[in-house]
Each structure stands twice: as C-alpha cells, then as structure tokens.
Scaffold this motif. Structure first.
Motif: not given
Length: 187
Positions: A39-47, A51-60
C-alpha cells in the motif's frame, strides 16, 4: 489478474506500470506488514505520478469496497475461507475475496513454500509436487471455468479440475531454481 499472496506488491505494481489501462490487477496478502509495504509503495507511485489516484484502490482490509473502474487494488485478507488460527476474515472479507477470485481469469501464486497435498505430495505422472487440497479445491470451487493459474514449484491438483498446460524452469537464486506451472481450470 489476481496475485494470491502478493507480498509487498511487486507483481501488482509491475503489471500496473507495464499493462494497458483496462487491465485490473489485484493483490491479496495475508501478512499485515507486507500488505502495508504494498500500500505504501502504491501511494509513493501515486505521489510520483506513476499511477493516477482514480485508477487505484488503496485498501487496508478486504471489507472496504473497491470501485469498478479501479486498475490496482490491494487487499489484506485470507484467500482460504473458514477457520485459520493465524488470520480470521469476517464474512464480508470472505465474500469480497471470493468474489474477486470468481471474476479472475488469471491467477499467480508464488507457492514455493505452501504445503503439499498430504495424500499425494508428488505426482509422478506430471512430475511435480502437488499443492495441498485446501488450495487446489478452494481455487477450483471459486474460480471461473477457463481461469489460468501460474504457480511456482507446486502444481494445482489435476483431480480438482486443474489441467497442467505447461511447465517452465526459471532461474530463482533464492531457492536454487524454480519451476513455473501453468494450469487451466476445466470444470
């Protein structure tokens, strides 16, 4: 595509970076710490606009709902329904994960350390160690007919409807080489 046991999310993130926009990729990981790394790696990719934030679900956790248009999703949960002494899904978690699996047409599982079938740990007809029935049966009963599964070092049990299509020897220095098994579910 669903990565069963997605760990820190490398395969899901790679697929998200290299595949077309209409390719949904989901990682399901039982380990909380590995899931949080993903999840943190995905968030870094968004930042970093990878990745576009609309194309992902960061789901814990699996109980959160995913959007239909999502490209990348991570769930922290257990693919195996029922009792597990180490991880308990809620019924909602089970339903969400089983729904994801039922829609998948491609599965990947780095199954090198998963237990083998107690009745037949090695199948001499196909020359492979066979995954335990809890994996083969669960995936066979949940996945759609024609789903393709790629597993490492252990094959899904043909007795549960998994037809071995191909095997591939691959370099894997951490375990002195691996075999990839490509199976298709034929119900």
């Amino acid at each position: 595509m669903v990565d069963v046991g997605s760990g820190c999310g490398r395969l899901v993130l790679y697929a998200g970076l290299t595949r077309s926009d209409n390719w949904d990729v989901t990682g399901i990981e039982i380990g909380q710490q590995l899931h949080l790394l993903a999840v943190n790696s995905l968030q870094r990719g968004i930042n970093e606009d990878l990745f576009k934030s609309g194309d992902v679900v960061v789901d814990n956790n699996a109980s959160s709902s995913a959007e239909e248009s999502s490209q990348l999703t991570f769930y922290n949960g257990n693919v195996l329904p029922g009792k597990d002494p180490y991880f308990q899904n809620t019924q909602s978690d089970n339903d969400t994960i089983q729904s994801i699996l039922s829609q998948a047409n491609l599965l990947f599982a780095y199954s090198t350390v998963w237990e083998t079938d107690s009745a037949q740990s090695f199948n001499p007809d196909i020359g492979a160690m066979v995954l335990s029935s809890k994996w083969s049966q669960t995936l066979a009963s949940t996945c759609q007919n024609g789903a393709v599964a790629i597993t490492t070092d252990r094959v899904l049990n043909p007795d549960d409807g998994w037809k071995l299509l191909d095997r591939m020897d691959v370099d894997n220095p951490s375990v002195w080489g691996s075999v990839g098994y490509i199976s298709m579910l034929q119900k």
